[in-house]
Scaffold this active site. Structure first.
Site, short mmCIF file in Angstrom:
data_model
loop_
_atom_site.label_atom_id
_atom_site.label_comp_id
_atom_site.label_asym_id
_atom_site.label_seq_id
_atom_site.Cartn_x
_atom_site.Cartn_y
_atom_site.Cartn_z
N ASP A 1 -34.68 43.92 -3.44
CA ASP A 1 -34.12 44.04 -4.79
C ASP A 1 -35.15 44.53 -5.80
OD1 ASP A 1 -32.08 43.82 -6.68
OD2 ASP A 1 -31.50 41.82 -6.02
N ASP B 1 -23.42 45.23 -8.45
CA ASP B 1 -23.24 43.79 -8.59
C ASP B 1 -21.80 43.47 -8.99
OD1 ASP B 1 -25.65 42.85 -7.81
OD2 ASP B 1 -26.46 42.51 -9.81
C1 GLA Z 1 -29.51 41.09 -8.16
C2 GLA Z 1 -28.69 41.56 -6.97
C3 GLA Z 1 -27.70 40.51 -6.57
C4 GLA Z 1 -28.42 39.24 -6.24
C5 GLA Z 1 -29.27 38.81 -7.42
C6 GLA Z 1 -30.14 37.63 -7.06
O1 GLA Z 1 -28.76 41.01 -9.30
O2 GLA Z 1 -28.05 42.75 -7.26
O3 GLA Z 1 -26.94 40.93 -5.47
O4 GLA Z 1 -29.22 39.43 -5.11
O5 GLA Z 1 -30.13 39.84 -7.87
O6 GLA Z 1 -30.93 37.23 -8.12
#
Ligand code: GLA
Length: 726
Positions: free
Chosen positions: A476, A546
């Site tokens: 990420d 997301d």
């Molecule tokens: C980001 C990712 C999510 C999740 C969060 C965790 O927003 O896109 O899928 O993994 O971080 O903090």
């Protein structure tokens, strides 16, 4: 095939269906033609000398060429081409003139690698040739090698530039684009993606103006806002027909993709690293390599363009074990329990997922340091023993006994100010001494322009991967950049930090994918904030957004599919009501939309009813059976939720024996018409059986009238899996 006609100094780059032609005239490398395949004749008549001067200067006396009126392959700032430059240089004498003239050419079979940068590759037996044209500024001894690789079977041309200082004094690059194309008309629509977090890659189509339209990132990554590509489409071009020119970048940092309608109704496209904030000092003997640009021309409209990019990305960009292969069906813990898990919770959801046919449990954010929310611990990549007293051992053992893998979330490029790592190394983040450090999501970006930081990141992941308990990494990246500076670089090199950051990141990723070839890596940046060809070179898939709402995903996935293949899009079935929007959506619709080339679930499976569990088991089997078709098939966008109250698409296996089609109804109206969905890409002389309903259709029926659709209630949807009758 690449041909060079020495008599007329003409270069011709032919793919199966396209040609790209250049010539050398008065030392300048001019663009002549890009479009449908030509024969290899003399095409110089296509470049009519207009001698249009307006107020633009003539070179070398009042009868010399007017650079402002010449289509150029790599235009430079400072000598009278007053359009957007590809190259801008600050010379030792303070001037910013560059004047590149033709020196020599070289045609190579295959494709050389780009030092330290991701790029499309060629393998033994691929019909790929590379042309390298050397240009030189004889005043400053600056040399520029322009590389053009021609993928004959893929209808793809890739380009990049290598700029060398052959002089005795240092100079500074202010802008060095990857590619420039001068088209001799401007009656185009410009198609781009815009968006934000949870709303990535929305499509925008607007007429090209006389002036510059730029789609860019200054965010420290390719970003959620403008994806690094630009498309010019003839005004009448649609999914199936019309001319389309597209350029995308194989790069994850700040980009600039621009189209400029010119004073003589021409159009200049420039693609490359964003010059804002970029400065690169080039000492004598040094070479700067630009990222790669990938160019596609299609006479079959946007659909043809997308399928060309999809095949090229699947076959010649994505690497490793999962290239051209479906991915494991996974359960991601994020929307199942966010930070609120412990070993027993993970054991429960993991066991349940495995029993339902899933093949991977991904433990998302919250397993390390003392992280129970997003304010702490990035950088402290050791297991939180309060939550997981046995580490991953018990979970891994249970999962492996059930034939299921284990995945782990990481955000390796970041550091929380509240972390042991920050307390030990406060200078390891991007920052400018004496200025405040802006935080995004309570975190700072590590300085990947530093070798020690890169080594530390590699070791943090490698030490865990060496234990053999981890089969999958979700990587990420959750903030944009600010105060970009490095503690190790001198003032005159601070403009290099962000590009050096990406060279550092790519080197870490290359080491990891080389040393751990069986691990599946997924790229993520708050969903799709770094969805680009650069990341796809290392990681075959990206968490698309997301926003996991099936209805919202329709536009996101449609926009994503302009360039990127289904294989690269991760889709998860999430809970209803959806956590981002509150939409209540039937389970089969959530499945139908999530069924991309990389499929999974993002909910607590223990909370499903028996009926829902049965559905999950049956649909996991569908993905296992047809996943390879989704990954490798030809994708057709059939109906657009941007213009209609529905969305529909189909994916057809390369041999046209299997077709998976989906229709989603996004709005119910009174007295609906008899809706039917016309399919594309099938064998019109074959018969296909709908494996779910049993009905047999002819290819002509399916591509003439199509299948009948019931638009019975809001968010209802249907899937057809059609197999050719032997
Ligand atoms: C980001 C990712 C999510 C999740 C969060 C965790 O927003 O896109 O899928 O993994 O971080 O903090």
């Amino acid at each position: 095939m690449i041909t060079f006609n020495e008599h007329i100094m003409q270069f011709q780059l032919d793919t199966a269906h396209t040609s790209y032609v250049m010539r050398v005239k008065e030392g300048f490398l001019e663009h002549v033609y890009w479009g449908a395949l030509l024969d290899t004749g003399d095409h110089s008549y296509m470049r009519r000398e207009q001698g249009r001067a307006s107020f633009s200067p003539h070179l070398e006396g009042c009868r010399g060429p007017i650079l402002d009126d010449i289509p150029l392959e790599y235009p430079c700032f400072g000598r009278g081409d007053l359009r957007t430059p590809a190259l801008e240089v600050l010379n030792p004498d303070g001037s910013d003139i560059a004047d590149l003239r033709y020196v020599s050419r070289k045609i190579i079979n295959g494709k050389p690698v780009l030092n330290g940068l991701p790029a499309f590759y060629a393998e033994e037996g691929d019909r790929v040739q590379t042309l390298c044209i050397k240009l030189r500024d004889s005043f400053s001894a600056l040399e520029c090698d322009l590389y053009y690789s021609v993928y004959e079977d893929l209808d793809l041309v890739t380009r990049h530039a290598e700029i060398s200082n052959c002089g005795a004094q240092a100079l500074t690059l202010i802008g060095a684009a990857s590619a420039c194309v001068d088209l001799d008309r401007c009656d185009f629509d410009v198609i781009s993606n815009y968006g934000t977090h949870e709303k990535e890659r929305m499509i925008e189509r607007t007429p090209l103006v006389h002036g510059k339209m730029e789609f860019a990132s200054r965010r420290g990554s390719s970003g959620h806002v403008h994806n690094p590509f630009i498309i010019l489409a003839s005004r009448s071009a649609d999914e199936d027909k019309g001319e389309v020119y597209a350029v995308t970048l194989v790069y994850s940092g700040c980009h600039s993709m621009s189209a400029e309608g010119g004073q003589y109704d021409t159009c200049r496209v420039v693609a490359g690293i964003n010059p804002d904030g970029f400065r690169w000092q080039l000492s004598p003997g040094e070479t700067f390599v630009t990222p790669e640009a990938a160019l596609v021309y299609s006479a079959q409209g946007l659909g043809g363009m997308s399928r060309t990019f999809h095949r090229a990305i699947n076959d010649c960009l994505i690497r490793g074990k999962y290239r051209n292969r479906r991915r494991p069906v996974l359960l991601n813990s994020w929307e199942a329990c966010y930070f609120g898990f412990d070993e027993s919770k993970l054991m429960q959801i993991g066991a349940c997922a495995a029993d339902l046919g899933m093949e991977m449990l991904v433990i998302d954010d919250g397993w390390f340091g003392v992280r129970n929310n997003d304010t702490t611990s990035l950088g402290d990549w050791y297991i939180n023993r309060a939550k997981l007293p046995n580490g991953f051992d018990n979970i891994h053992k249970m999962l492996h006994e059930k034939g299921c893998g284990l995945g782990i979330w990481f955000e390796p490029e970041m550091i929380s100010p509240n972390s042991d790592l920050y307390r030990a190394h406060p200078d390891w983040c991007l920052h400018v001494a004496g200025r405040p450090r802006s935080e995004g999501r309570h975190q700072l970006m590590l300085d990947l322009s530093r070798q020690d930081v890169c080594d530390h990141i590699y070791e943090s992941l490698a030490s865990l991967l060496r234990t053999g308990t981890v089969d999958y990494i979700k990587w990420d990246f959750n903030r944009n950049a600010a105060e970009v500076g490095s503690a190790l670089l001198p003032p005159e090199k601070q403009g290099e930090v962000l590009h050096r950051y990406y060279l550092g990141l790519y080197s870490v990723l290359e080491r990891l994918v080389t040393d751990f070839p069986d691990v599946l890596f997924e790229s993520c940046s708050g969903g799709g904030g770094r969805y680009d060809c650069g990341m796809l070179y290392y990681m075959p898939q990206t968490w698309t957004s997301d926003n996991s709402d099936a209805i919202e995903r329709l536009k996101i996935q449609y926009g994503t599919s302009l360039i990127y293949p289904l294989s690269s899009m991760t889709g998860h079935v999430s809970a209803s009501p959806n956590h981002q929007t509150g939409h209540v959506t039937p389970l089969n619709t959530r499945f139908n939309v999530a069924l991309t080339g990389s499929f999974g679930y993002e909910l607590d499976p223990t909370k499903l009813s028996d009926e829902e569990k049965k559905f999950v088991t049956e649909t996991a089997a569908i993905y296992k059976k047809y996943g390879d078709t989704l990954v490798n098939g030809d994708h057709y966008r059939l109906r657009s939720n941007y213009t209609e109250d529905c969305a529909a698409w189909c994916t057809v296996s390369p041999d046209r024996s299997v077709c998976i089609a989906v229709y989603v109804n996004t709005h119910v109206r009174v007295y609906p018409r008899n809706e039917h969905l016309v399919l594309k890409g099938l064998d019109e002389n074959a018969y296909y059986r709908d494996t779910l309903e049993g009905k047999v259709y002819s290819g002509k029926q399916l591509m003439g009238y199509g299948v009948a659709v019931d638009r019975n209630y809001e968010y209802s949807s249907a899937m057809w899996i059609l197999e050719k009758v032997k």
